[in-house]
Design a protein around this motif. Structure first.
Motif, PDB file in Angstrom:
ATOM      1  N   GLY A 198       0.907  -1.204  -0.068  1.00 28.42           N
ATOM      2  CA  GLY A 198      -0.119   0.164  -0.603  1.00 28.42           C
ATOM      3  C   GLY A 198       0.859   1.448   0.315  1.00 28.42           C
ATOM      4  O   GLY A 198       0.566   2.222  -0.898  1.00 28.42           O
ATOM      5  N   HIS A 199       2.104   1.402   0.514  1.00 27.68           N
ATOM      6  CA  HIS A 199       2.700   2.705   0.994  1.00 27.68           C
ATOM      7  C   HIS A 199       3.360   2.691  -0.956  1.00 27.68           C
ATOM      8  O   HIS A 199       3.445   4.021  -0.465  1.00 27.68           O
ATOM      9  N   PHE A 200       4.153   1.774  -1.077  1.00 32.40           N
ATOM     10  CA  PHE A 200       4.630   2.316  -2.813  1.00 32.40           C
ATOM     11  C   PHE A 200       3.704   2.166  -3.396  1.00 32.40           C
ATOM     12  O   PHE A 200       3.449   3.462  -4.534  1.00 32.40           O
ATOM     13  N   TYR A 201       2.486   1.817  -3.162  1.00 32.79           N
ATOM     14  CA  TYR A 201       0.875   1.850  -4.840  1.00 32.79           C
ATOM     15  C   TYR A 201       1.134   3.497  -4.312  1.00 32.79           C
ATOM     16  O   TYR A 201       0.773   4.250  -5.209  1.00 32.79           O
ATOM     17  N   LEU A 202       0.407   3.876  -3.060  1.00 37.77           N
ATOM     18  CA  LEU A 202       0.448   5.673  -2.578  1.00 37.77           C
ATOM     19  C   LEU A 202       1.456   6.134  -3.324  1.00 37.77           C
ATOM     20  O   LEU A 202       1.418   7.508  -4.011  1.00 37.77           O
ATOM     21  N   GLN A 203       2.948   5.632  -2.857  1.00 36.73           N
ATOM     22  CA  GLN A 203       3.829   6.330  -3.175  1.00 36.73           C
ATOM     23  C   GLN A 203       4.282   6.878  -5.237  1.00 36.73           C
ATOM     24  O   GLN A 203       4.233   7.836  -5.137  1.00 36.73           O
ATOM     25  N   ALA A 204       3.696   6.007  -5.565  1.00 30.72           N
ATOM     26  CA  ALA A 204       3.448   5.785  -7.058  1.00 30.72           C
ATOM     27  C   ALA A 204       2.033   6.667  -7.366  1.00 30.72           C
ATOM     28  O   ALA A 204       2.395   7.347  -8.652  1.00 30.72           O
ATOM     29  N   TYR A 205       1.637   6.747  -6.965  1.00 27.98           N
ATOM     30  CA  TYR A 205       0.079   6.792  -7.780  1.00 27.98           C
ATOM     31  C   TYR A 205       0.416   8.905  -7.089  1.00 27.98           C
ATOM     32  O   TYR A 205      -0.140   9.577  -7.590  1.00 27.98           O
ATOM     33  N   TYR A 206       0.761   9.262  -5.838  1.00 26.18           N
ATOM     34  CA  TYR A 206       0.690  10.470  -5.522  1.00 26.18           C
ATOM     35  C   TYR A 206       2.579  10.820  -5.612  1.00 26.18           C
ATOM     36  O   TYR A 206       2.777  10.522  -4.183  1.00 26.18           O
ATOM     37  N   PRO A 207       2.949  10.839  -6.738  1.00 26.40           N
ATOM     38  CA  PRO A 207       4.365  11.064  -6.747  1.00 26.40           C
ATOM     39  C   PRO A 207       5.236  12.207  -5.385  1.00 26.40           C
ATOM     40  O   PRO A 207       4.008  13.355  -5.471  1.00 26.40           O
ATOM     41  N   SER A 208       6.134  11.956  -5.183  1.00 29.27           N
ATOM     42  CA  SER A 208       6.257  12.393  -3.567  1.00 29.27           C
ATOM     43  C   SER A 208       6.614  13.984  -4.313  1.00 29.27           C
ATOM     44  O   SER A 208       7.584  14.627  -5.250  1.00 29.27           O
ATOM     45  N   GLU A 209       5.915  15.548  -3.111  1.00 25.08           N
ATOM     46  CA  GLU A 209       6.572  16.626  -3.104  1.00 25.08           C
ATOM     47  C   GLU A 209       6.824  17.079  -2.092  1.00 25.08           C
ATOM     48  O   GLU A 209       6.376  16.489  -0.790  1.00 25.08           O
TER      49      GLU A 209
ATOM     50  N   LEU B 227      -2.016  11.304  15.215  1.00 31.73           N
ATOM     51  CA  LEU B 227      -0.925  11.544  14.925  1.00 31.73           C
ATOM     52  C   LEU B 227      -1.651  11.151  13.061  1.00 31.73           C
ATOM     53  O   LEU B 227      -1.169  10.049  12.376  1.00 31.73           O
ATOM     54  N   PRO B 228      -2.701  11.474  12.475  1.00 31.02           N
ATOM     55  CA  PRO B 228      -3.246  11.058  11.469  1.00 31.02           C
ATOM     56  C   PRO B 228      -2.041  11.070   9.964  1.00 31.02           C
ATOM     57  O   PRO B 228      -2.106   9.783   9.267  1.00 31.02           O
ATOM     58  N   GLY B 229      -0.742  11.917   9.902  1.00 34.48           N
ATOM     59  CA  GLY B 229      -0.281  11.832   8.881  1.00 34.48           C
ATOM     60  C   GLY B 229       0.634  10.220   9.416  1.00 34.48           C
ATOM     61  O   GLY B 229       1.139   9.719   8.758  1.00 34.48           O
ATOM     62  N   TRP B 230       0.650   9.089  10.068  1.00 36.77           N
ATOM     63  CA  TRP B 230       1.762   8.096  10.774  1.00 36.77           C
ATOM     64  C   TRP B 230       1.104   6.801  10.249  1.00 36.77           C
ATOM     65  O   TRP B 230       0.778   5.991  11.203  1.00 36.77           O
ATOM     66  N   GLY B 231      -0.257   6.981   9.461  1.00 35.46           N
ATOM     67  CA  GLY B 231      -1.128   5.509  10.125  1.00 35.46           C
ATOM     68  C   GLY B 231      -0.540   4.770   9.264  1.00 35.46           C
ATOM     69  O   GLY B 231      -1.061   3.650  10.097  1.00 35.46           O
ATOM     70  N   VAL B 232      -0.131   4.843   8.179  1.00 35.29           N
ATOM     71  CA  VAL B 232       0.352   3.078   7.480  1.00 35.29           C
ATOM     72  C   VAL B 232       1.709   3.184   8.723  1.00 35.29           C
ATOM     73  O   VAL B 232       1.715   1.827   8.770  1.00 35.29           O
ATOM     74  N   VAL B 233       2.163   4.123   9.241  1.00 32.25           N
ATOM     75  CA  VAL B 233       3.420   2.796  10.490  1.00 32.25           C
ATOM     76  C   VAL B 233       2.604   2.405  11.871  1.00 32.25           C
ATOM     77  O   VAL B 233       2.850   1.524  11.876  1.00 32.25           O
ATOM     78  N   PHE B 234       1.151   3.023  12.556  1.00 35.57           N
ATOM     79  CA  PHE B 234       1.245   2.998  13.119  1.00 35.57           C
ATOM     80  C   PHE B 234      -0.334   1.844  12.778  1.00 35.57           C
ATOM     81  O   PHE B 234      -0.332  -0.049  13.703  1.00 35.57           O
ATOM     82  N   PHE B 235      -0.861   1.241  11.299  1.00 31.43           N
ATOM     83  CA  PHE B 235      -0.893   0.048  10.897  1.00 31.43           C
ATOM     84  C   PHE B 235      -0.030  -1.417  10.729  1.00 31.43           C
ATOM     85  O   PHE B 235      -0.527  -2.739  11.480  1.00 31.43           O
ATOM     86  N   GLY B 236       1.069  -0.913  10.393  1.00 34.20           N
ATOM     87  CA  GLY B 236       2.100  -2.011  10.806  1.00 34.20           C
ATOM     88  C   GLY B 236       2.514  -2.434  11.975  1.00 34.20           C
ATOM     89  O   GLY B 236       3.111  -3.445  12.582  1.00 34.20           O
ATOM     90  N   LEU B 237       2.673  -1.661  13.145  1.00 37.72           N
ATOM     91  CA  LEU B 237       2.885  -1.671  14.178  1.00 37.72           C
ATOM     92  C   LEU B 237       1.741  -2.965  14.790  1.00 37.72           C
ATOM     93  O   LEU B 237       2.234  -2.762  15.106  1.00 37.72           O
TER      94      LEU B 237
ATOM     95  N   LEU C 152      -2.883  11.154   0.279  1.00 38.07           N
ATOM     96  CA  LEU C 152      -3.976  10.731   0.037  1.00 38.07           C
ATOM     97  C   LEU C 152      -5.054  11.335   0.898  1.00 38.07           C
ATOM     98  O   LEU C 152      -6.221  11.851   0.862  1.00 38.07           O
ATOM     99  N   LEU C 153      -4.535  11.714   2.478  1.00 39.42           N
ATOM    100  CA  LEU C 153      -5.311  12.489   3.130  1.00 39.42           C
ATOM    101  C   LEU C 153      -5.630  14.243   2.648  1.00 39.42           C
ATOM    102  O   LEU C 153      -6.386  14.239   3.293  1.00 39.42           O
ATOM    103  N   ALA C 154      -5.169  14.763   1.722  1.00 43.80           N
ATOM    104  CA  ALA C 154      -4.864  16.130   1.293  1.00 43.80           C
ATOM    105  C   ALA C 154      -5.530  16.009  -0.284  1.00 43.80           C
ATOM    106  O   ALA C 154      -6.325  17.092  -1.055  1.00 43.80           O
ATOM    107  N   SER C 155      -5.665  14.626  -0.865  1.00 43.42           N
ATOM    108  CA  SER C 155      -5.660  14.806  -1.922  1.00 43.42           C
ATOM    109  C   SER C 155      -7.941  14.913  -1.749  1.00 43.42           C
ATOM    110  O   SER C 155      -8.381  14.885  -1.322  1.00 43.42           O
ATOM    111  N   THR C 156      -7.973  15.371  -3.442  1.00 40.02           N
ATOM    112  CA  THR C 156      -9.657  15.580  -3.090  1.00 40.02           C
ATOM    113  C   THR C 156     -10.206  14.536  -3.335  1.00 40.02           C
ATOM    114  O   THR C 156     -10.087  13.103  -3.654  1.00 40.02           O
ATOM    115  N   ALA C 157     -11.572  14.348  -3.409  1.00 40.71           N
ATOM    116  CA  ALA C 157     -12.836  13.077  -3.406  1.00 40.71           C
ATOM    117  C   ALA C 157     -12.472  12.443  -4.722  1.00 40.71           C
ATOM    118  O   ALA C 157     -12.741  11.145  -4.251  1.00 40.71           O
ATOM    119  N   GLU C 158     -11.895  13.050  -6.225  1.00 34.98           N
ATOM    120  CA  GLU C 158     -12.398  12.110  -6.960  1.00 34.98           C
ATOM    121  C   GLU C 158     -10.921  10.972  -7.154  1.00 34.98           C
ATOM    122  O   GLU C 158     -11.072  10.402  -7.882  1.00 34.98           O
TER     123      GLU C 158
END
Length: 226
Positions: A44-55, A182-192, A64-70
């Motif tokens: 999921g992390h690598f998919y989102l990294q590719a889907y939303y190129p890092s800026e 810490l909503p921005g750390w959701g991937v980390v908490f899911f893995g933990l 993803l947290l700041a993306s539009t509904a579409e």
């Protein structure tokens, strides 16, 4: 004579309690489920990294947290497919290690059905609630919500198992509450929580009840009980 009768009654009571709570799953099933969760988290992390190129150094999950509904709806199909694949793989791993440990108490019985219902009700409600959060723009609360509802499901099912599953549920609940802050750390908490939490739990159960042969010939412990 009276002391001997008391000992017999104590043993009978212990056997009855075990028969009401035992599930013949190997502790290695918990380890396998945790590994599957970690692999799914990485996918999921690598998919989102590719889907939303890092800026500006932000991760794909933070985008993803700041993306539009579409944009969220476009990513939803993959995320749901990934979740379904993780559940299927975890069940397959549980079946594999259960078959390896040899004959024991039947896996599918009335106790199993009651336990699954106890798990399914909070998980089903939590899944629908988190889906509504995701579609409504509160994606940052999805992972905390999943952890909280999963913890509640484990606590609800713990009446059919022993104390170990209750503590696992409390850890998931605690991690979910912290993740809300810490909503921005959701991937980390899911893995933990889902990943490392199950690996640690499964190793503990395996070491305590199955390695090398469990306590005095007792049946192997369950990932959902003992």
């Amino acid at each position: 004579m009276q002391t001997y009768s008391l000992v017999q009654l104590t043993e009978i009571r212990a056997i009855m309690e075990r028969s009401l709570r035992f599930l013949s799953l190997s502790g290695l099933s918990g380890v396998g489920a945790g590994v599957v969760a970690l692999l799914g988290t990485a996918a999921g992390h690598f998919y989102l990294q590719a889907y939303y190129p890092s800026e500006y150094g932000a991760s794909g999950y933070q985008h993803l947290l700041a993306s539009t509904a579409e944009e969220r709806q476009a990513a939803l199909s993959f995320l749901l497919l990934l979740a379904a694949a993780m559940v299927a793989a975890a069940l397959l791993v549980a079946w594999f290690f259960t078959q390896r440990q040899g004959p024991g108490q039947p896996l599918w019985n009335s106790l199993t059905r009651r336990l699954l219902v106890a798990l399914a009700l909070p998980l089903g409600a939590g899944g629908l609630f988190c889906l509504r959060l995701y579609l409504g723009g509160d994606a940052g609360l999805v992972v905390p919500g999943l952890l909280v509802f999963y913890g509640l499901a484990l606590l609800n099912a713990s009446k059919y198992t022993f104390d170990e599953i209750r503590w696992l549920g409390l850890r998931q609940l605690g991690l979910g509450l912290v993740a809300m802050l810490l909503p921005g750390w959701g991937v980390v908490f899911f893995g933990l929580g889902i990943g490392l939490g199950h690996i640690g739990y499964g190793l503990r159960m395996y070491q305590r009840y199955e390695w090398p042969a469990g306590p005095a010939g007792a049946p192997a412990a369950s990932v959902l009980g003992r």
